[in-house]
Design a protein around this motif. Structure first.
Motif, PDB file in Angstrom:
ATOM      1  N   HIS A  34       0.836  -1.202   0.000  1.00  0.00           N
ATOM      2  CA  HIS A  34       0.000   0.000   0.000  1.00  0.00           C
ATOM      3  C   HIS A  34       0.868   1.249   0.000  1.00  0.00           C
ATOM      4  CE1 HIS A  34      -3.137   2.883   0.990  1.00  0.00           C
ATOM      5  NE2 HIS A  34      -2.431   3.260   2.033  1.00  0.00           N
ATOM      6  N   CYS A  35       1.883   1.276   0.844  1.00  0.00           N
ATOM      7  CA  CYS A  35       2.759   2.449   0.907  1.00  0.00           C
ATOM      8  C   CYS A  35       3.554   2.616  -0.374  1.00  0.00           C
ATOM      9  CB  CYS A  35       3.680   2.367   2.122  1.00  0.00           C
ATOM     10  SG  CYS A  35       2.771   2.633   3.661  1.00  0.00           S
ATOM     11  N   LEU A  84       2.304   1.877  -3.325  1.00  0.00           N
ATOM     12  CA  LEU A  84       1.336   2.488  -4.236  1.00  0.00           C
ATOM     13  C   LEU A  84       1.212   3.980  -3.968  1.00  0.00           C
ATOM     14  CD1 LEU A  84      -1.515  -0.209  -4.217  1.00  0.00           C
ATOM     15  CD2 LEU A  84       0.147   0.206  -6.030  1.00  0.00           C
ATOM     16  N   VAL A  85       1.192   4.360  -2.698  1.00  0.00           N
ATOM     17  CA  VAL A  85       1.099   5.785  -2.350  1.00  0.00           C
ATOM     18  C   VAL A  85       2.336   6.523  -2.848  1.00  0.00           C
ATOM     19  CG1 VAL A  85       0.956   7.470  -0.478  1.00  0.00           C
ATOM     20  CG2 VAL A  85      -0.383   5.384  -0.367  1.00  0.00           C
ATOM     21  N   PHE A  95      -0.107   8.060 -12.664  1.00  0.00           N
ATOM     22  CA  PHE A  95      -0.514   6.866 -11.924  1.00  0.00           C
ATOM     23  C   PHE A  95      -2.014   6.705 -12.099  1.00  0.00           C
ATOM     24  CE2 PHE A  95       0.582   3.335  -9.541  1.00  0.00           C
ATOM     25  CZ  PHE A  95      -0.213   3.163  -8.415  1.00  0.00           C
ATOM     26  N   PRO A 106      -5.804   5.041 -12.952  1.00  0.00           N
ATOM     27  CA  PRO A 106      -6.488   3.904 -12.337  1.00  0.00           C
ATOM     28  C   PRO A 106      -6.053   2.567 -12.942  1.00  0.00           C
ATOM     29  CG  PRO A 106      -8.050   5.664 -12.711  1.00  0.00           C
ATOM     30  CD  PRO A 106      -6.756   6.105 -13.338  1.00  0.00           C
ATOM     31  N   VAL A 107      -5.791   2.543 -14.253  1.00  0.00           N
ATOM     32  CA  VAL A 107      -5.378   1.292 -14.896  1.00  0.00           C
ATOM     33  C   VAL A 107      -3.994   0.878 -14.397  1.00  0.00           C
ATOM     34  CG1 VAL A 107      -4.767   0.239 -17.090  1.00  0.00           C
ATOM     35  CG2 VAL A 107      -6.832   1.609 -16.922  1.00  0.00           C
ATOM     36  N   HIS A 142      -2.654   1.764 -11.562  1.00  0.00           N
ATOM     37  CA  HIS A 142      -2.864   1.452 -10.147  1.00  0.00           C
ATOM     38  C   HIS A 142      -3.365   0.021 -10.001  1.00  0.00           C
ATOM     39  CE1 HIS A 142      -5.388   2.721  -6.296  1.00  0.00           C
ATOM     40  NE2 HIS A 142      -4.766   1.595  -6.116  1.00  0.00           N
ATOM     41  N   ALA A 143      -4.379  -0.337 -10.788  1.00  0.00           N
ATOM     42  CA  ALA A 143      -4.944  -1.691 -10.720  1.00  0.00           C
ATOM     43  C   ALA A 143      -3.869  -2.724 -11.041  1.00  0.00           C
ATOM     44  CB  ALA A 143      -6.125  -1.823 -11.675  1.00  0.00           C
ATOM     45  N   ASP A 178      -1.239  -2.889  -8.236  1.00  0.00           N
ATOM     46  CA  ASP A 178      -1.778  -3.515  -7.023  1.00  0.00           C
ATOM     47  C   ASP A 178      -1.793  -5.030  -7.197  1.00  0.00           C
ATOM     48  OD1 ASP A 178      -4.929  -3.339  -5.152  1.00  0.00           O
ATOM     49  OD2 ASP A 178      -2.890  -3.740  -4.495  1.00  0.00           O
ATOM     50  N   ARG A 236     -11.908   5.146  -9.564  1.00  0.00           N
ATOM     51  CA  ARG A 236     -10.701   4.357  -9.312  1.00  0.00           C
ATOM     52  C   ARG A 236     -11.044   3.087  -8.534  1.00  0.00           C
ATOM     53  NH1 ARG A 236      -4.784   5.575  -9.219  1.00  0.00           N
ATOM     54  NH2 ARG A 236      -5.358   7.419 -10.421  1.00  0.00           N
ATOM     55  N   ILE A 238     -12.520   0.506 -10.715  1.00  0.00           N
ATOM     56  CA  ILE A 238     -11.555  -0.043 -11.671  1.00  0.00           C
ATOM     57  C   ILE A 238     -10.558  -0.963 -10.971  1.00  0.00           C
ATOM     58  CG2 ILE A 238      -9.632   0.567 -13.233  1.00  0.00           C
ATOM     59  CD1 ILE A 238     -11.247   3.180 -13.824  1.00  0.00           C
ATOM     60  N   VAL A 239     -10.032  -0.502  -9.835  1.00  0.00           N
ATOM     61  CA  VAL A 239      -9.006  -1.280  -9.134  1.00  0.00           C
ATOM     62  C   VAL A 239      -9.613  -2.484  -8.419  1.00  0.00           C
ATOM     63  CG1 VAL A 239      -7.222  -1.202  -7.343  1.00  0.00           C
ATOM     64  CG2 VAL A 239      -7.530   0.751  -8.871  1.00  0.00           C
ATOM     65  N   ALA A 290     -12.472   0.636 -18.098  1.00  0.00           N
ATOM     66  CA  ALA A 290     -11.954   1.775 -17.328  1.00  0.00           C
ATOM     67  C   ALA A 290     -12.396   3.105 -17.940  1.00  0.00           C
ATOM     68  CB  ALA A 290     -10.436   1.705 -17.236  1.00  0.00           C
ATOM     69  N   MET A 296     -14.594   5.952 -16.085  1.00  0.00           N
ATOM     70  CA  MET A 296     -14.043   7.293 -15.833  1.00  0.00           C
ATOM     71  C   MET A 296     -14.877   8.370 -16.490  1.00  0.00           C
ATOM     72  SD  MET A 296      -9.932   6.724 -15.479  1.00  0.00           S
ATOM     73  CE  MET A 296      -9.593   6.241 -17.139  1.00  0.00           C
ATOM     74  N   THR A 332      -6.907   7.870  -0.575  1.00  0.00           N
ATOM     75  CA  THR A 332      -5.529   8.174  -0.160  1.00  0.00           C
ATOM     76  C   THR A 332      -4.624   8.313  -1.383  1.00  0.00           C
ATOM     77  OG1 THR A 332      -5.833   6.958   1.907  1.00  0.00           O
ATOM     78  CG2 THR A 332      -3.567   7.353   1.210  1.00  0.00           C
ATOM     79  N   ILE A 333      -4.789   7.396  -2.347  1.00  0.00           N
ATOM     80  CA  ILE A 333      -3.950   7.425  -3.544  1.00  0.00           C
ATOM     81  C   ILE A 333      -4.260   8.659  -4.387  1.00  0.00           C
ATOM     82  CG2 ILE A 333      -3.394   6.188  -5.666  1.00  0.00           C
ATOM     83  CD1 ILE A 333      -2.567   4.190  -3.833  1.00  0.00           C
ATOM     84  N   ALA A 370      -2.753  11.586  -2.700  1.00  0.00           N
ATOM     85  CA  ALA A 370      -1.289  11.541  -2.844  1.00  0.00           C
ATOM     86  C   ALA A 370      -0.878  12.050  -4.220  1.00  0.00           C
ATOM     87  CB  ALA A 370      -0.764  10.119  -2.642  1.00  0.00           C
ATOM     88  N   PHE A 396       2.466  15.318   0.388  1.00  0.00           N
ATOM     89  CA  PHE A 396       1.789  14.215   1.085  1.00  0.00           C
ATOM     90  C   PHE A 396       2.856  13.323   1.718  1.00  0.00           C
ATOM     91  CE2 PHE A 396      -2.121  12.277   2.045  1.00  0.00           C
ATOM     92  CZ  PHE A 396      -2.044  10.895   1.900  1.00  0.00           C
ATOM     93  N   GLN A 441       0.318  11.408   5.543  1.00  0.00           N
ATOM     94  CA  GLN A 441      -0.385  10.178   5.168  1.00  0.00           C
ATOM     95  C   GLN A 441      -0.927   9.468   6.408  1.00  0.00           C
ATOM     96  OE1 GLN A 441       2.005   7.321   2.945  1.00  0.00           O
ATOM     97  NE2 GLN A 441       0.526   5.688   3.265  1.00  0.00           N
TER      98      GLN A 441
END
Lengths: 141, 147
Positions: free
Chosen positions: A103-104, A106-107, A117, A119-120, A122-123, A126, B31, B34-35, B52, B56, B112-113, B116, B123, B128
């Motif tokens: 998670h960190c 990803l942040v 970054f 959504p695609v 990110h997915a 992840d 998001r 999608i994720v 996606a 969006m 959060t993402i 960020a 951030f 965080q």
């Protein structure tokens, strides 16, 4: 399940980040220490203050391993063999920490890549980091 | 009772003052869908969620994201009483919407993402941590009335 396009995207991103592996790795670790204080217990033998040499070299190691795995995701079990053994028999890190670290990471990626970054991305990332953590924990029991 | 430090209060207020609720809300919900595609189960009536790009560009999702973010605002303005502030919404999510509370964590991770990505270097790890603490209190309050 990663599509071919996602694997490409993941490899591309880590390839681009390899030159700054120290920065990315150190930042992800620092974020984890700030948000999950329990994770610090595994580092009592190191200096993990911001910009410490230990922190940066350790962060670099982790990022380079992640980047290496990304080059051929279908071979993760082979690539990570030695690291699996290390984590299972020596480090014995509780696997919930892999989740926290992912998670960190990803942040960290979001803070660096900003709008890139997507959504695609990110997915895909992840999914990759989850797969990586799962393989890493395979020898635990 | 949740104890907030001055830094945490200031950080939460600061972050939310900088957010474009419409942009961030829509982006966050999209998001999440999608994720974590299984979250789409709650949005059967929201039109095209096929890929996606569709998600969006979906105006219903964008609008609902804004609604969610405005809902978060209530916690920002009542940080010492978040549990009570969300009692009704918790009942709604449990009895009417039948949302698995695990989903609240997924959405909060996406927020959060998104934040960020918006704030970049600003951030920091400490920021965080404060933001995640705030969201975890919100998530807990939203799950409180489930039975």
């Amino acid at each position: 399940m990663l599509s071919a396009r996602e694997k490409e995207l993941i490899a591309e991103i880590w390839d681009r980040l390899t030159p700054v592996a120290e920065d990315i790795g150190a930042e992800a670790l620092l974020r984890m220490f700030a948000t999950e204080p329990g994770s610090k217990t595994y580092f009592s033998h190191l200096d993990i203050s911001p910009s410490s040499a230990h922190l940066r070299s350790h962060g670099k190691k982790i990022v380079l391993a992640i980047a290496e795995g990304a080059k051929d995701i279908s071979q993760l079990a082979v690539t990570l063999g030695p690291l699996q053994t290390l984590h299972a028999y020596q480090l014995r890190i509780d696997p919930t920490n892999f989740k926290f670290f992912s998670h960190c990471m990803l942040v960290t990626l979001a803070a660096h890549m900003r709008n890139d970054f997507t959504p695609v991305a990110h997915a895909a990332m992840d999914k990759y980091l989850s797969a990586f953590a799962a393989v890493l924990a395979e020898k635990f029991r | 009772m949740v104890v907030w430090t001055d830094f945490e209060r200031a950080t939460i207020a600061d972050i939310f003052s900088k957010l474009d609720y419409e942009a961030v809300g829509g982006a966050t919900l999209a998001r999440c869908l999608i994720v974590y595609p299984w979250t789409q189960r709650y949005f059967g009536n929201f039109g095209n969620l096929y890929n996606a790009a569709a998600i969006m560009g979906n105006p219903m999702i964008a609008k609902h994201g804004t609604t969610i973010l405005h809902g978060l605002d209530r916690a920002v303005k009542n940080m010492d009483n978040i549990k009570a502030t969300y009692a009704e919404l918790s009942v709604l999510h449990s009895e009417k919407l039948h949302v698995d509370p695990d989903n609240f964590k997924l959405l909060s991770d996406c927020l959060t993402i998104v934040v960020a990505a918006q704030l970049g270097k600003a951030f920091s790890g400490e920021v965080q941590a404060a933001f995640q603490k705030f969201l975890s209190v919100v998530v807990s309050a939203l799950g409180k009335q489930y039975h």
